[in-house]
Design a protein around this motif. Structure first.
Motif, PDB file in Angstrom:
ATOM      1  N   ALA A 194      19.016 -11.345  46.706  1.00  0.00           N
ATOM      2  CA  ALA A 194      17.622 -11.416  47.126  1.00  0.00           C
ATOM      3  C   ALA A 194      17.113 -12.837  46.985  1.00  0.00           C
ATOM      4  N   PRO A 195      16.210 -13.260  47.860  1.00  0.00           N
ATOM      5  CA  PRO A 195      15.635 -14.598  47.747  1.00  0.00           C
ATOM      6  C   PRO A 195      14.792 -14.709  46.478  1.00  0.00           C
ATOM      7  N   PRO A 196      14.698 -15.964  45.938  1.00  0.00           N
ATOM      8  CA  PRO A 196      13.931 -16.126  44.703  1.00  0.00           C
ATOM      9  C   PRO A 196      12.433 -15.959  44.956  1.00  0.00           C
ATOM     10  N   ARG A 197      11.730 -15.535  43.931  1.00  0.00           N
ATOM     11  CA  ARG A 197      10.289 -15.379  44.075  1.00  0.00           C
ATOM     12  C   ARG A 197       9.596 -16.646  43.602  1.00  0.00           C
ATOM     13  N   ALA A 198       8.375 -16.800  44.015  1.00  0.00           N
ATOM     14  CA  ALA A 198       7.621 -18.003  43.658  1.00  0.00           C
ATOM     15  C   ALA A 198       7.480 -18.109  42.146  1.00  0.00           C
ATOM     16  N   VAL A 199       7.317 -16.938  41.551  1.00  0.00           N
ATOM     17  CA  VAL A 199       7.131 -16.941  40.106  1.00  0.00           C
ATOM     18  C   VAL A 199       8.354 -17.538  39.416  1.00  0.00           C
ATOM     19  N   ASP A 200       9.510 -17.144  39.979  1.00  0.00           N
ATOM     20  CA  ASP A 200      10.743 -17.621  39.378  1.00  0.00           C
ATOM     21  C   ASP A 200      10.807 -19.144  39.446  1.00  0.00           C
ATOM     22  N   MET A 201      10.179 -19.691  40.489  1.00  0.00           N
ATOM     23  CA  MET A 201      10.232 -21.129  40.651  1.00  0.00           C
ATOM     24  C   MET A 201       9.048 -21.818  39.995  1.00  0.00           C
ATOM     25  N   GLY A 202       8.167 -21.081  39.328  1.00  0.00           N
ATOM     26  CA  GLY A 202       7.038 -21.648  38.595  1.00  0.00           C
ATOM     27  C   GLY A 202       5.936 -22.147  39.494  1.00  0.00           C
ATOM     28  N   ILE A 203       5.821 -21.551  40.665  1.00  0.00           N
ATOM     29  CA  ILE A 203       4.726 -21.963  41.550  1.00  0.00           C
ATOM     30  C   ILE A 203       3.966 -20.724  42.006  1.00  0.00           C
ATOM     31  N   MET A 204       2.739 -20.985  42.523  1.00  0.00           N
ATOM     32  CA  MET A 204       1.992 -19.914  43.194  1.00  0.00           C
ATOM     33  C   MET A 204       1.073 -20.549  44.216  1.00  0.00           C
ATOM     34  N   SER A 205       0.605 -19.691  45.117  1.00  0.00           N
ATOM     35  CA  SER A 205      -0.192 -20.254  46.201  1.00  0.00           C
ATOM     36  C   SER A 205      -1.612 -19.697  46.157  1.00  0.00           C
ATOM     37  N   CYS A 206      -2.516 -20.480  46.724  1.00  0.00           N
ATOM     38  CA  CYS A 206      -3.900 -20.010  46.839  1.00  0.00           C
ATOM     39  C   CYS A 206      -3.968 -19.037  48.000  1.00  0.00           C
ATOM     40  N   HIS A 207      -4.673 -17.900  47.796  1.00  0.00           N
ATOM     41  CA  HIS A 207      -4.751 -16.885  48.859  1.00  0.00           C
ATOM     42  C   HIS A 207      -5.617 -17.298  50.015  1.00  0.00           C
ATOM     43  N   VAL A 208      -6.452 -18.298  49.772  1.00  0.00           N
ATOM     44  CA  VAL A 208      -7.412 -18.672  50.808  1.00  0.00           C
ATOM     45  C   VAL A 208      -6.923 -19.887  51.584  1.00  0.00           C
ATOM     46  N   CYS A 209      -6.594 -20.955  50.822  1.00  0.00           N
ATOM     47  CA  CYS A 209      -6.220 -22.153  51.562  1.00  0.00           C
ATOM     48  C   CYS A 209      -4.717 -22.426  51.524  1.00  0.00           C
ATOM     49  N   ARG A 210      -4.029 -21.512  50.925  1.00  0.00           N
ATOM     50  CA  ARG A 210      -2.570 -21.535  50.893  1.00  0.00           C
ATOM     51  C   ARG A 210      -2.009 -22.761  50.178  1.00  0.00           C
ATOM     52  N   LEU A 211      -2.743 -23.425  49.308  1.00  0.00           N
ATOM     53  CA  LEU A 211      -2.242 -24.570  48.537  1.00  0.00           C
ATOM     54  C   LEU A 211      -1.283 -24.074  47.467  1.00  0.00           C
ATOM     55  N   VAL A 212      -0.176 -24.689  47.403  1.00  0.00           N
ATOM     56  CA  VAL A 212       0.810 -24.286  46.400  1.00  0.00           C
ATOM     57  C   VAL A 212       0.536 -25.046  45.104  1.00  0.00           C
ATOM     58  N   THR A 213       0.382 -24.294  44.060  1.00  0.00           N
ATOM     59  CA  THR A 213       0.120 -24.930  42.763  1.00  0.00           C
ATOM     60  C   THR A 213       1.154 -24.465  41.759  1.00  0.00           C
ATOM     61  N   ALA A 214       1.123 -25.075  40.584  1.00  0.00           N
ATOM     62  CA  ALA A 214       2.004 -24.626  39.509  1.00  0.00           C
ATOM     63  C   ALA A 214       1.539 -23.253  39.043  1.00  0.00           C
TER      64      ALA A 214
END
Lengths: 559, 206
Positions: free
Chosen positions: B3-23
């Motif tokens: 399975a592909p890795p999840r964002a959490v696994d990579m220590g990142i997350m995105s904003c639901h509104v502006c889609r900015l990827v943050t830690a």
């Protein structure tokens, strides 16, 4: 996998390691939503449970106009429930309507509550339920008195005439038949409608009808213990000494029937009658207001002649007062005389004699059983006889008249026979027949033949005389009349203006005038010359005197 | 299984509104540095919220069906209709098509939502790995059909606003329609609070 992870991590040291939290079982504010929902639901349930009234079942003969889920139950036009389901009874004779009553209508699920379907109705006494033409039928309810719970009711097919709690009282009437009365028929007191009949039923023995009526307050107080009720239906036509009378309570009673009541005439008990007091329904006002009959006395009369026209119920009159009625007319056979006497049984009500009855009873004394035979015995001895008389010359209806006949031959009276036997005499019509036949006999004795012959001879003589008169007397008379006529004509001529007689008379009168004038002159002269009577006329020429022609005057003057 | 890795696994997350990827951060109060909207790796308390709303909706669904939603009053009659009786009446009155539409919108759709949401929530809680793809399709389906249930509410609202001829005929809304509206809103909220990413999360534990 771990490669990728490490390669993409921007700065694992600064950020905490990601971690997916398992769903929390702990309390969260969001759970308030379902709690509120549950509360709302529960409150709805509770309020529904609290507002839910009893469920009842009412059976009707027909479901006409009733709709499950729609038809409402109303009391005084306030909705108190709704029909939820309807089903046919197992024997298919009626339908059951299940009604959900409202909570505050709990009192309508008690014994005595009545239900009926309100539909538009048009009857003789009015129109009702017109509003249901548009809104559809509804079920009407009327609360009862009882506190006892009941869930199954039998619906009324017609609306009740009396609603519960209406001021007034109910009474029971007994009648031999229903007549033209019906539920809702009006009850009149002095021609004002004061109540109506609300139910009727056959007596248990089937020998009569009991009617229940309701008199609205406050007029119910007029129903005294001595009230008399009579059937006021239809038109009462009576032909009396004062002419034809047409009597009716109101046009409505002519069509729909009705009952009227009034207190008994004369002194009577004025206290209002109790609820459900029982009365007799009389057929007409006259019988209703008649004094009570008291105990009837059965009497028997044996007539020796035909009683054609005498039927049961024919009146029995004593000195013109109706005291009873004939109940039976039967033939009997008398083996001794070989005749067929007619035996008439009659019921008489001695109490109808009023004071006479009381006084007679007091006079004879003894106990009640013995009184009547004794009274009757005394009266028979005084010539009391029963007689069949013609009541109606047109139809030949007979009635029994009990009268005193002083000339009646004495008969033995047995006080102990049961029933009492009243001696009879031939009816007056039979008397009349006898008299007529005797008259006919006398008429027959007249010698009409010889009278006729004599009369004929006399007439012939008269004829001859008349002929003579015609032939002789009349021509003579004619002649005489002609003579008379002539004489009159002559007289007429003599008296006419130009007749000689007239002229002579005129001349004579003229002469007379002249003579009178001469006499006048003479008397003048003599007045002046009285001596002339002795000496004659003087020398001087006196005025010439025309001597009268009459010799008498001449004589007078000349000397 | 790769399975592909999840964002959490990579220590990142995105904003639901502006889609900015943050830690990645676990802090509930984290906000997007760019647009200021709240940041979270997974929706906060998604499952419990969903459950709560779904249960509330289910509770309101009962009065919504029991109580009449609409009163049609004409000169001669007065009819109180619940959702179901209205559908039956439509069918009897000779518009089966309309009856089917209303039935679908007012009965089938809410029921489907309850069943599907319930299934999704249960499967997420049980960390089930079965037919994850299909489940996410189901979720999208629920989101799609959610607002169609409002059809009934709109019908009642429009009718009662338009049909107003005094005594001749009148349509009045009755309490049932309010409950029904609440049901629709709550089910939509339940679907929204559900985080479909949770469907994929549990594979980690395997």
């Amino acid at each position: 996998m771990s490669d990728t992870h490490e390669g993409n991590a921007p700065s694992p040291d600064e950020l905490p390691q990601p971690e997916v939290r398992k769903s929390k079982l702990g309390f969260s504010l969001i759970w308030l939503v379902p709690i509120v929902a549950a509360l709302v639901g529960i409150s709805l349930l509770v309020s529904h449970a609290l507002s839910a009234g009893p469920q009842i079942t009412v059976t009707f003969l027909t479901a006409e106009g009733i709709e499950a889920g729609k038809t409402q139950v109303k009391y005084k036009n306030v909705v108190i429930g709704k029909v939820t389901t309807m089903r046919l009874s197992k024997d298919r004779t009626h339908i059951s309507v299940v009604i959900d009553l409202e909570k505050d209508a709990k009192a309508f699920a008690t014994k005595g509550t009545r239900y009926w379907v309100v539909r538009p109705r048009i009857g003789a006494s009015g129109v009702s339920g017109i509003d249901t033409l548009l809104s559809g039928a509804f079920i009407g309810a009327d609360a009862g008195d009882s506190e006892e719970d009941q869930a199954d009711f039998t619906g009324l097919e017609t609306p009740p005439a009396v609603t519960h709690g209406a001021p007034g009282r109910r009474f029971v009437l007994h009648s031999s038949d229903l007549g033209s009365l019906d539920i809702g028929s009006p009850v009149y007191y002095r021609r004002i409608q004061v109540g109506r009949i609300f139910s009727y039923e056959l007596d248990k023995d089937g020998k009569g009808v009991s009617l229940q009526l309701f008199i609205d307050g406050p007029n119910d107080r007029f129903v005294s213990k001595d009230a008399r009720f009579w059937n006021a239906s239809g038109v009462d036509v009576s032909l009396g000494a004062d002419g034809l009378k047409l009597n009716t309570q109101s046009i409505a009673t002519v069509i729909a029937g009705g009952v009227a009541f009034q207190s008994a005439p004369g002194p009577h008990d004025e206290t209002p009658a109790d609820e459900m007091a029982e009365f007799t329904l009389f057929n007409d006002q006259q019988t209703a207001l008649a004094p009570p009959d008291g105990k009837p006395l059965y009497i028997r009369m044996t007539f020796q002649h035909s009683l054609r026209g005498l039927a049961p119920d024919a009146p029995v009159e004593f000195l013109g007062v109706k005291v009873g009625r004939v109940v039976s007319v039967n033939l009997d056979y008398d083996p001794v005389n070989k005749t067929f006497p007619v035996v008439v049984g009659a019921l008489v009500y001695p109490q109808r004699l009023g004071k006479a009855d009381e006084k007679l009873r007091a006079a004879v004394g003894g106990n009640e059983e013995q009184q009547m035979p004794r009274i009757l015995h005394g009266m028979v001895d005084h010539g009391l006889r029963a007689q069949a008389r013609t009541g109606n010359l047109l139809t030949g209806q007979l009635y029994i008249a009990i009268d005193f006949d002083k000339k009646a031959p004495k008969v033995a009276f047995n006080e102990s026979t049961k029933p009492l036997e009243v001696p009879t005499m031939a009816g007056d019509f039979d008397h009349l027949q006898e008299q007529i036949s005797s008259i006919v006999d006398k008429v027959e004795k007249i010698p009409f033949d010889s009278i006729g012959k004599n009369l004929d001879g006399s007439l012939q003589e008269l004829h001859g005389t008349l002929k003579q008169v015609n032939g002789e007397l009349l021509p003579e008379a004619k002649k005489t009349l002609q003579g008379v006529n002539k004489t009159v004509g002559t007289a007429n001529d003599a008296l006419s203006e130009d007749s000689p007689l007239q002229q002579n008379i005129a001349n004579t009168l003229e002469e007379l005038q002249r003579t009178v004038r001469s006499v006048g002159a003479l008397t003048d002269y003599l007045g002046r010359h009285p001596e002339a009577l002795l000496r004659g006329r003087g020398a001087d020429a006196p005025p010439k005197v025309i001597l009268p022609s009459t010799p008498k005057q001449g004589k007078d003057v000349q000397p | 299984m790769n399975a592909p890795p999840r964002a959490v696994d990579m220590g990142i997350m995105s904003c639901h509104v502006c889609r900015l990827v943050t830690a990645y951060t676990d802090d509930k109060h984290a906000h997007c540095p760019r647009c200021g909207s709240p940041l979270h790796g997974r929706k906060h308390a998604s499952v419990s919220r969903s459950w709560a709303l779904l249960l509330a909706a289910a509770m309101f669904y009962i009065p919504a069906n029991i109580f009449p939603i609409m009163r049609t009053q004409s000169l001669s009659s007065k009819d109180d209709n619940t959702i179901l009786s209205g559908i039956i009446e439509l069918w009897r009155a000779g518009s089966p098509g309309l009856a089917v539409i209303v039935f679908t919108a007012s009965i089938i759709v809410p029921m489907l939502k309850f069943i599907i949401m319930g299934y999704l929530l249960v499967s997420v809680q049980r960390s089930s790995d079965m037919v994850a793809r299909q489940r996410s399709k189901l979720y999208r389906f629920v989101e799609l059909i959610g607002y169609w249930s409002m059809l009934d509410v709109f019908v009642v609202a429009i009718l009662s606003a338009l049909v107003h001829f005094k005594i001749l005929s009148r349509v009045e809304p009755l309490p049932g329609v309010v409950y029904f509206g609440i049901v629709v809103v709550l089910t939509m909220l339940a679907a929204m609070s559900f985080d479909p990413r949770l469907i994929w999360d549990k594979r980690k534990s395997q």
